[in-house]
Write a protein that holds these residues in place. Structure first.
Motif, PDB file in Angstrom:
ATOM      1  N   VAL B 229       0.863  -1.180   0.000  1.00  0.00           N
ATOM      2  CA  VAL B 229       0.000   0.000   0.000  1.00  0.00           C
ATOM      3  C   VAL B 229       0.897   1.227   0.000  1.00  0.00           C
ATOM      4  CG1 VAL B 229      -1.883   1.210   1.155  1.00  0.00           C
ATOM      5  CG2 VAL B 229      -1.678  -1.273   1.395  1.00  0.00           C
ATOM      6  N   TYR B 231       1.488   5.430  -0.083  1.00  0.00           N
ATOM      7  CA  TYR B 231       0.906   6.745   0.187  1.00  0.00           C
ATOM      8  C   TYR B 231       2.011   7.778   0.020  1.00  0.00           C
ATOM      9  CZ  TYR B 231      -2.008  10.403   2.061  1.00  0.00           C
ATOM     10  OH  TYR B 231      -2.747  11.553   2.180  1.00  0.00           O
ATOM     11  N   GLU B 237       2.281   0.297   4.141  1.00  0.00           N
ATOM     12  CA  GLU B 237       1.991  -1.014   4.701  1.00  0.00           C
ATOM     13  C   GLU B 237       2.186  -2.076   3.643  1.00  0.00           C
ATOM     14  OE1 GLU B 237      -1.758  -1.203   6.692  1.00  0.00           O
ATOM     15  OE2 GLU B 237      -1.319  -3.183   7.519  1.00  0.00           O
ATOM     16  N   ILE B 244      -3.465  -7.725   4.902  1.00  0.00           N
ATOM     17  CA  ILE B 244      -3.829  -6.350   4.557  1.00  0.00           C
ATOM     18  C   ILE B 244      -5.347  -6.150   4.620  1.00  0.00           C
ATOM     19  CG2 ILE B 244      -3.810  -4.618   2.708  1.00  0.00           C
ATOM     20  CD1 ILE B 244      -1.060  -5.035   3.979  1.00  0.00           C
ATOM     21  N   PRO B 248      -5.626  -4.822   8.751  1.00  0.00           N
ATOM     22  CA  PRO B 248      -4.834  -3.661   8.343  1.00  0.00           C
ATOM     23  C   PRO B 248      -4.293  -2.940   9.574  1.00  0.00           C
ATOM     24  CG  PRO B 248      -7.171  -3.201   8.083  1.00  0.00           C
ATOM     25  CD  PRO B 248      -7.057  -4.649   8.431  1.00  0.00           C
ATOM     26  N   THR B 253      -4.457   2.535   5.445  1.00  0.00           N
ATOM     27  CA  THR B 253      -5.077   1.308   4.931  1.00  0.00           C
ATOM     28  C   THR B 253      -6.410   1.056   5.621  1.00  0.00           C
ATOM     29  OG1 THR B 253      -2.816   0.470   4.896  1.00  0.00           O
ATOM     30  CG2 THR B 253      -4.555  -1.069   4.289  1.00  0.00           C
ATOM     31  N   SER B 316       4.378  -2.488   8.700  1.00  0.00           N
ATOM     32  CA  SER B 316       3.625  -1.254   8.627  1.00  0.00           C
ATOM     33  C   SER B 316       4.478  -0.112   9.168  1.00  0.00           C
ATOM     34  CB  SER B 316       2.322  -1.422   9.431  1.00  0.00           C
ATOM     35  OG  SER B 316       1.852  -0.185   9.898  1.00  0.00           O
TER      36      SER B 316
END
Ligand SMILES: Nc1ncnc2c1ncn2[C@@H]1O[C@H](COP(=O)(O)OP(=O)(O)OP(=O)(O)O)[C@@H](O)[C@H]1O
Ligand SMILES: Nc1ncnc2c1ncn2[C@@H]1O[C@H](COP(=O)(O)OP(=O)(O)OP(=O)(O)O)[C@@H](O)[C@H]1O
Ligand code: SF4
Ligand SMILES: [Mg+2]
Ligand SMILES: [Mg+2]
Lengths: 329, 346
Positions: B229, B231, B237, B244, B248, B253, B316
């Motif tokens: 994931v 960002y 993450e 996931i 999460p 997420t 994460s």
């Protein structure tokens, strides 16, 4: 057939609507493209009717034809009991009904300020007595859709996608419409922003008693927001039912494969789910098959399917399907 | 790790140098990809998914540059190897398909011509063999009547068929890795299902690895073994698809998962992430997600959180995880907590 039309107090009532475009197919040859072909349905006051189907099946054309942005080739649009026929009817319709578009980037003029964009319909319909009243209305609209009214003098390109969609919605609300055709209004937005805008549509509907025709290709979004869902294929309506019903018990072979193909955002469900993968491609609307439009990709097609167009009929209460073999499936 | 992973990306930084300043599109991305696996990259528009892929292929726009980091394919470093080596990598070892197949096909040549050219460029087949291979590939991707289709032009193909041709072209040379950048975003649901099914079966058959870039969590759930994931240019993450989706741990997420409409949300409110996407030209000091995070703490605004391993399948980069692990530690003071930092994949 007429049963669908007899919904109590429909705000929008569409009867046998057709929209044929004349297309050049050779130097001196034109052919009708049947973008919308004999479609009938109605939308109750305060309801959201979702409209789904593959690209090019005629969703946008249905929306635009209802609003008389295109003159219908045939058929009738009745708005709040008033058949739309004369130019005066059309003017009346344009005040009561409007449209929100997919692309917040291209549907807004980048050289106009937010206040001009939202104010334009007010100007066209001279919906204010003086400048101050105009400004007041604009600020109220911005406030309604969650835009900071201090930003009224900014240009559209200074806003993010979600904010631009809010500008488009504020503009659509300017003349206090009762009915809005929402044409893929959240398709261009990221999931997180999409949720903000969907919530706003729902809130506005509750506050203002709006009625929506909500066009989208994301079935999960449509199921979330719609009371009922209509499915189109190649210009024809193939199924219409309550949204939970049509999602969980689709009847038409096309709807079945459509619903089964929705990617589920849940790995265990996705792994376990059985997708009905269609073979072949969507025929061109210029060469639509005879009979049932879906027959070239339908696993259940028989000779009868090529011979005549299946009637759009109510098979269970409020559940309409157009398929010759519906009883045998 | 006993054997070398197929692809290993370490601390990748890619920037665009624009008149408005340096756009740090990819900001310290690390991951690896094993043979035969499907890795998903999700994240909102502008989070750096495509730039990560283009960095691996080294097909960045002229203003873009890999500033630092390492990309190893089968142990071979690709950063700064030079264009001649990259030419043999592209198509032979790694292929890419894009969202819009029309822009990647040349409208003035027949499908067959383009397939044959691509095959001849990347393999040592002669023209006749390449033509055979082209037909074989079209059959593989379920194009009906390939003998007839091969003589047609891209405009005579539907969107779904064009995307299948692109897949055929990308697979013609049996790459080890297929990067699919939003391969089905422009397609209808039923056509998307065809393409995804096709990719999955070809992947099993040919044993290649796939990097699947998408913003559609449904596509990820259906296709991917592992998920990254992103960002604002970094990985927030990373873990197995199950971790996931069902567990999460990064606030972004979590927000993303909460904002999807489901059967339960119908008739009620969705829970969106508030605020607007980040502007890469003015990145916050701390966690890039902090300005939109409803649980942001003081430390989140001050400094970004390092990536932490939560379990063998999950990493994460969120201060909430640090807080939770400290609270857990306080609860059971005897048990030791192993939170190694800065590792790669779970
Ligand atoms: N103004 C027009 N002139 C000619 N043909 C048109 C016109 N507008 C639409 N069409 C054709 O009518 C058919 C239906 O188009 P329409 O835009 O309504 O589809 P849609 O369901 O909204 O598709 P999408 O999901 O891609 O928006 C298509 O074949 C399209 O090419
Ligand atoms: N040629 C370029 N010049 C300047 N900035 C660029 C360029 N290409 C990409 N960027 C910037 O890099 C960032 C990452 O872009 P990227 O295309 O990787 O996003 P993405 O995650 O693939 O988004 P999307 O989902 O919209 O495809 C964006 O902020 C983008 O504006
Ligand atoms: S009418 Fe025939 S072709 Fe059409 S959906 Fe029903 S079974 Fe299939
Ligand atoms: Mg449309
Ligand atoms: Mg991208």
């Amino acid at each position: 057939m007429s049963k669908i039309l007899e919904q109590e107090n429909p705000l929008v009532d569409i009867r046998n609507l057709k929209q044929y475009f004349s297309i050049n197919v050779g130097p001196f040859q034109r052919k009708p493209l049947k973008a919308v072909d004999d479609v009938s349905f109605s939308i109750r006051r305060g309801e959201t009717l979702g409209l789904v189907g593959e690209s090019g099946c005629g969703k946008t054309t249905v929306g635009r034809t209802i609003l008389h942005l295109y003159k219908p080739t045939a058929g009738e649009v009745v708005f709040d009991g008033r058949p739309i026929e004369t130019p005066a009817d059309i003017r009346y319709l344009r005040k009561k009904a409007t449209m929100v578009f997919q692309d917040p980037y291209s549907s807004l003029n980048p050289r106009m300020t937010v206040s001009d964009i939202i104010g334009e319909p007010l100007d066209i319909h001279k919906a204010y007595a003086n400048k101050a009243e105009r400004q007041e209305q604009i600020l109220e609209l911005m406030d309604r859709v969650g835009l900071n009214s201090e930003h009224a003098a900014r240009y559209a390109h200074e806003f993010s996608g979600g904010q631009r969609q809010r500008i488009g919605i504020a503009r659509a609300l300017a003349l206090h419409p009762e009915f809005i055709v929402c044409d893929e209004p959240v398709s261009a937005l990221d999931v997180s922003i999409q949720a903000q805008v969907i919530n706003m549509f729902v809130e506005l509907q509750q506050q203002l008693g709006l009625t929506y025709l909500f066009i989208a290709h994301d079935i999960l979004v449509v199921r979330h927001i719609s009371n009922r869902i209509a499915v189109m294929y190649l210009g024809k309506m193939v199924e219409l039912a309550d949204s939970k019903e049509i999602y969980e018990h689709p009847l038409h072979p096309y709807t079945r494969s459509l619903m089964s193909a929705v990617p589920q955002p849940d790995p265990k469900v996705a792994r376990a789910s059985h997708r009905i993968v269609l073979s072949g491609d969507i025929p061109s609307p210029l060469n639509a098959p005879s009979g049932c439009p879906f027959r070239t990709r339908c696993a259940y097609a028989r000779e009868c399917c090529a011979e005549s167009v299946p009637e759009f009929q109510e098979v269970e209460k409020g559940h309409f399907v157009a398929c010759h073999r519906i009883k045998e499936l | 790790m006993a054997t070398e992973p197929l692809l290993q990306v370490e601390d990748l930084h890619t920037s665009f140098f624009t008149p408005a300043g340096e756009v740090k599109a990819v900001n310290g991305v690390s991951f690896f990809l094993e043979r035969g696996k499907v890795l998903g990259i999700v994240g909102e528009s502008g989070s750096g998914k495509s730039v990560t892929a283009y960095s691996i292929m080294q097909i960045l726009a002229p203003t873009g540059k890999i500033v630092s980091g390492s990309i190893k394919l089968d142990g071979q470093e690709l950063v700064n190897v030079g264009e001649s080596v990259m030419k043999t990598v592209r198509g032979n070892k790694i292929s890419i398909i894009f969202q819009d197949p029309m822009t990647s096909l040349n409208p003035t040549y027949t499908i067959g011509h383009q397939l044959v050219e691509a095959i001849m460029l990347h393999t040592n087949r002669d023209k006749k063999q390449a033509q055979e291979r082209a037909l074989e590939m079209l059959r593989l991707v379920n194009v009906n009547e390939p003998e007839k289709r091969i003589k047609q032009y891209p405009f005579e193909f539907s969107g779904g068929m064009r995307q299948r041709v692109m897949i055929a072209m990308a697979l013609a040379c049996e790459p080890d890795i297929l990067i699919a950048d939003e391969p089905t975003t422009a397609l209808d649901v039923t056509i998307q299902a065809q393409i995804l099914e096709l990719m999955k079966s070809l992947q099993k058959e040919l044993g290649m690895a796939i990097i699947m870039i998408t913003h559609d969590l449904g596509v990820v759930a259906q296709m991917c073994d592992e998920v990254i994931v992103m960002y604002a240019g970094s990985i927030c993450e990373q873990g197995t698809a199950d971790e996931i989706f069902y567990n999460p741990k990064h606030e972004y997420t979590k927000g993303l998962m909460r904002s999807i409409p489901t059967a339960e949300t119908a008739g009620s409110k969705l829970q969106p992430i508030s605020g607007t996407p980040i502007d890469l030209l003015c990145m916050p000091e701390g966690c890039p997600f902090a300005p939109r995070c409803s649980n942001a703490m003081k430390i989140c605004l001050k400094s970004p959180c390092e990536r932490m391993r939560l379990n063998k399948d999950h990493m994460s980069a969120c201060w909430m995880n640090v807080k939770e692990s400290m609270e857990n530690e306080a609860d059971k003071p005897k048990k030791k907590k192993g939170g190694e930092k800065n590792e790669q994949n779970p």
